[in-house]
Design an enzyme around this catalytic site. Structure first.
Site, PDB file in Angstrom:
ATOM      1  N   HIS A 686       0.838  -1.210   0.000  1.00 35.42           N
ATOM      2  CA  HIS A 686       0.000   0.000   0.000  1.00 35.42           C
ATOM      3  C   HIS A 686       0.871   1.257   0.000  1.00 35.42           C
ATOM      4  CE1 HIS A 686       1.198  -0.735   4.129  1.00 35.42           C
ATOM      5  NE2 HIS A 686       1.013   0.549   4.372  1.00 35.42           N
ATOM      6  N   ASP A 688       0.971   5.243   1.748  1.00 42.65           N
ATOM      7  CA  ASP A 688       0.434   5.893   2.944  1.00 42.65           C
ATOM      8  C   ASP A 688      -0.122   7.259   2.563  1.00 42.65           C
ATOM      9  OD1 ASP A 688       1.341   3.787   4.476  1.00 42.65           O
ATOM     10  OD2 ASP A 688       3.245   4.773   4.974  1.00 42.65           O
ATOM     11  N   HIS A 738       4.772  -0.164  -0.200  1.00 38.41           N
ATOM     12  CA  HIS A 738       5.418  -1.072   0.749  1.00 38.41           C
ATOM     13  C   HIS A 738       4.411  -2.011   1.393  1.00 38.41           C
ATOM     14  CE1 HIS A 738       4.104   2.478   2.960  1.00 38.41           C
ATOM     15  NE2 HIS A 738       4.045   1.721   4.065  1.00 38.41           N
ATOM     16  N   ARG A 748       4.282  -8.514  17.472  1.00 39.91           N
ATOM     17  CA  ARG A 748       5.149  -7.414  17.081  1.00 39.91           C
ATOM     18  C   ARG A 748       4.350  -6.117  17.188  1.00 39.91           C
ATOM     19  NH1 ARG A 748       6.524  -5.580  11.069  1.00 39.91           N
ATOM     20  NH2 ARG A 748       8.100  -4.003  11.574  1.00 39.91           N
TER      21      ARG A 748
END
Ligand SMILES: *[C@@H]1O[C@H](CO)[C@@H](O)[C@H](O)[C@H]1NC(C)=O
Ligand SMILES: *[C@@H]1O[C@H](CO)[C@@H](O)[C@H](O)[C@H]1NC(C)=O
Ligand SMILES: *[C@@H]1O[C@H](CO)[C@@H](O)[C@H](O)[C@H]1NC(C)=O
Ligand SMILES: *[C@@H]1O[C@H](CO)[C@@H](O)[C@H](O)[C@H]1NC(C)=O
Ligand SMILES: *[C@@H]1O[C@H](CO)[C@@H](O)[C@H](O)[C@H]1NC(C)=O
Length: 757
Positions: A686, A688, A738, A748
């Site tokens: 995607h 940002d 990314h 995480r």
């Protein structure tokens, strides 16, 4: 050539001498009085701090001093302004009997507790000679103790008219003739006695007495504080009387001018000047290498309100460079909120310290009671050499603090600590008339370290070291922290200054309030010879979150940075620590371990993870095309602080790596993402909605999770080993498509902001 000038030169010199001889015969006829003909007499029943200061100045000028009455019980009332002081005359009378036959002996009688020499014996004797009388009394502008006697005084055109008994200089036989007339009681008034003799015209003439009307020798400060200024010389500092343009030799802080005298005493005669700085700071130091053992210290810790960074405060105490088995801890904690911090500290340290006592909020002690109790812990233990009191808002950053304070060898000494970047500190240089803060002319210079030394001050608080011995002698009365409605530190300081609670209990009249023993006031010193630490702000500390210090970025920015910013952060700018693992993806350390842990804790404590759904009520439009399992900063009420963090710590990095780009530090979406195989493990490729994005790893690959990382498609470049506390910074759109690589095990966490959307 030169020879030719000689006769002419000698002729001129000869004429000059003739001329001087002619116009000033008086000064030619009197030879200077040798200084060994001068004896200083003073009365001191105890070696108070004031007495030691007096002796220091006397020794500095090599005065020959004889001390009368040492060790004797004081019966002379208050040597301040109330009636009394007869004991002084009695002692002087006894001393003079054996000196009376020394025709050419000059006797100087002065008080000692509140007197400092500003000049030496030669100057004193020269001035005395100029006065051309056999006896000279100090003078002042106020008549005391009997106002009705005012009219009986000889008229003076200019100068102070009335006698003050705090200073007398004269030939021994004449002084003796005065003293031998004494047949009163120890608590009768000395000044009235001298006044009556002086006002008798016959005696005045036969004994050849006068007053020091223009403060050539004696400067009484009472009623004259506005007349004097410090005069800095290259070697010495003096007091100048600006009304008479004189440089008095003896400076006397009579009546209510003790605090002002203490201020002057920080300079005169050699305490501090511009050329050499502190001239007395190294005197009487304690040499640790000469001590058999380290002194035992009782550490009183006072947590009186919710206080940010308490674990760090406790850690700093633990880090002090001092043998732990010499430390006894007394902690007063008034806050339930801090019990967990104390508990943790206790568990970690209970076996290291000599002993450890905590008085908790359930005891319901007032602050004054708690401080009394802490001080008593040392007072009542004969093995306690020092009492070190420290409030939870003092961040010590000098590990040598205890040693440095002990070394200075004062009864009460406090390290200067101030609010970062502010003039707010833990001492006052002066007091207002009602006993509150007044700024002394040197306050700012001392706080800013432009004048460095050990300063006698009227008020200090937050942190101080007191000798155990002093607590068991001068300061042996208990209950120093409760006095009228004063706050506990003000009560302590007033008690130390005045020792008012030693007033006689059976004489309740207002006058009895003044019927103290001689002002034994213990001096309180502030040292700024070293950097010791700072005072933090306890204002606006909201304890309703889980890790409340995270919110302190505005109120205590220095401590916030120290706790939450990566220790190597500044090296980004000094050593180019930034890495560039993929094109235009910059990687740098920004958060400390604590910041990462506390943010994760805060989010888990909040607990409402979004679940990674497309429907999202939190954003405008209500639809997220690339949803993550996350919590927004705004949901934990951290938006404002987070944006401030971006402006303070991210913007400078942006400017460095994308040179010329000034970010507004504006971001609508700030959130923590949670990846785990059980919930959401990865994020599809995607862009940002940002000009650039930061992505901070909040935990460790390997220990906390497996897998994870980020892949940038255009460059076929992946970063698979995220580092805890390090941030990526990359452009949000166009070039930097990314994806979040799958987390294969564990959980995480990352913190993300879309900046300048
Ligand atoms: C006072 O004594 C000085 C010096 O001894 C002398 O010169 C002076 O005349 C005396 N004054 C009186 C009034 O006796
Ligand atoms: C403290 O923080 C809580 C939670 O964010 C908030 O509701 C409250 O208003 C804050 N209290 C003060 C005094 O700011
Ligand atoms: C800071 O950098 C030094 C030198 O590169 C390194 O040894 C140290 O571990 C770093 N500190 C942290 C907390 O990562
Ligand atoms: C600093 O480091 C970055 C990333 O490694 C690199 O691109 C840049 O050239 C370095 N700058 C300097 C001045 O060394
Ligand atoms: C991307 O890089 C990997 C190894 O780094 C390589 O195996 C792969 O062929 C590359 N893909 C492309 C499309 O270049």
């Amino acid at each position: 050539m030169a020879m030719e000038y000689f006769p002419c030169f000698y002729f001129l010199l000869f004429s000059l001498i003739q001329f001087i001889n002619c116009v000033q015969p008086a000064t030619r006829t009197q030879d200077p009085i040798p200084t060994d003909k001068l004896l200083v007499l003073t009365v001191a029943t105890a070696e108070t701090d004031g007495f030691l200061r007096f002796m220091q100045s006397a020794n500095y000028f090599n005065y020959n001093v004889k001390i009368l009455g040492m060790g004797e019980e004081w019966k002379g009332g208050d040597v301040g302004r109330s009636i009394g002081g007869g004991q002084k005359v009695r002692l002087l009378k006894e001393a003079m009997e054996s000196l009376a036959d020394q025709e050419d002996l000059i006797v100087l009688f002065v008080d000692s507790y509140d007197v400092i020499f500003a000049g030496g014996p030669e100057e004193l004797l020269k001035k005395f000679q100029q006065v051309n009388h056999r006896v000279l009394f100090a003078a002042e502008g106020l008549v005391w103790p009997d106002k009705r006697l005012a009219d009986k005084y000889p008229f003076v055109r200019s100068g102070k008219r009335f006698l003050n008994s705090g200073g007398i200089i004269g030939y021994a036989p004449n002084v003796n003739s005065i003293m031998q007339q004494w047949d009163l009681h120890d608590n009768d008034d000395d000044q009235l006695f001298y006044t009556k003799i002086y006002l008798d015209p016959l005696q005045r003439e036969t004994l050849n007495m006068t007053l020091d009307h223009k403060c050539m020798i004696f400067q009484n400060l009472n009623g004259a504080v506005d007349e004097v200024l410090l005069k800095f010389g290259t070697e010495r500092v003096r007091v100048r009387n600006t009304v008479y343009d004189t440089l008095p030799v003896v400076v006397h802080g009579n009546v209510n001018t003790k605090i002002y005298l203490n201020f002057l005493g920080n300079y005169i005669p050699n305490a501090w000047n511009y050329e050499h700085g502190c001239g007395v700071c190294d005197e009487d130091m304690i040499d640790f290498s000469q001590l058999k053992d380290f002194p035992s210290i009782t550490v009183g810790v006072f947590i009186e309100q919710p206080t940010p960074f308490l674990p760090e405060f406790l850690q700093r105490l633990l880090n002090l460079d001092y043998p732990k088995d010499k430390l006894t801890f007394f902690i007063h904690n008034n806050e339930v909120y801090h019990e967990k911090h104390i508990q943790k500290f206790w568990e970690e340290t209970k076996n290291i310290f000599k002993s450890f006592k905590v008085v908790g909020p359930e005891e319901m002690l007032s602050q004054g009671e708690a401080r009394n109790m802490g001080m008593d812990t040392c007072r009542q233990d004969p093995g306690c050499d020092f009492y070190f009191s420290v409030d939870a808002d003092v961040m010590l950053n000098n590990r040598q603090t205890l040693k440095l304070l002990i070394e200075q060898n004062r009864k009460i000494i406090s390290p200067l600590v101030s609010r970062h970047g502010k003039l707010w500190s833990n001492f006052w240089g002066a007091l207002s008339l009602d006993g509150y803060y007044a700024r002394s002319e040197d306050y700012v210079d001392i706080v800013q370290g432009k004048r460095i030394g050990v300063w006698n001050v009227p008020y200090m608080a937050h942190i101080y070291l007191i000798k155990g011995e002093a607590l068991r002698t001068e300061l042996k009365e208990r209950n120093y922290f409760i006095l009228e409605k004063l706050d506990p530190d003000m009560a302590l300081c007033r008690n130390a200054r005045e020792l008012t609670i030693q007033r006689e209990k059976d004489s309740p009249s207002p006058e009895s309030f003044h019927m103290l023993r001689p002002p034994k006031g213990v001096f309180m010193y502030i040292t700024n010879r070293h950097e010791f630490g700072r005072i933090i702000s306890t204002a606006n500390y909201n304890t309703s979150h889980f890790n409340n210090d995270l919110w302190q970025i505005y109120e205590n920015p220095v401590d916030w940075k120290e706790k939450y910013i990566h220790p190597n952060y500044t090296r980004i700018f000094t050593e180019n620590l930034t890495e560039e693992p993929c094109p235009d993806v910059f990687w740098f350390p920004v958060f400390s371990e604590k910041a990462c842990d506390e943010i994760v804790e805060e989010m888990e404590n909040f607990g409402s993870w979004s679940g990674g759904k497309h429907q999202d009520k939190r954003i405008s439009g209500g639809y997220e095309s690339v949803p993550t399992d996350d919590i927004h900063m705004s949901q934990i009420d951290y938006e404002k602080e987070w944006l401030h963090f971006i402006r303070e710590f991210i913007s400078p990095v942006t400017l460095k790596v994308f040179s010329g780009y000034y970010t507004k530090g504006y971001a609508l979406l700030n959130f923590v993402v949670k990846y785990s195989p059980e919930r959401q493990a990865f994020l599809r490729p995607h862009h940002d909605t940002s000009t650039f994005t930061i992505n901070i790893a909040l935990n460790n690959k390997g220990t906390d999770f497996q897998g994870g990382g980020c892949r940038f498609h255009r460059y076929n470049c992946s970063i698979e080993s995220p580092r805890k506390g390090w941030s990526f910074m990359h452009p949000g759109r166009l070039t930097h498509l990314h994806e979040g690589l799958p987390t294969t095990k564990g959980t995480r966490y990352i913190a993300v902001s879309f900046i300048d959307p």
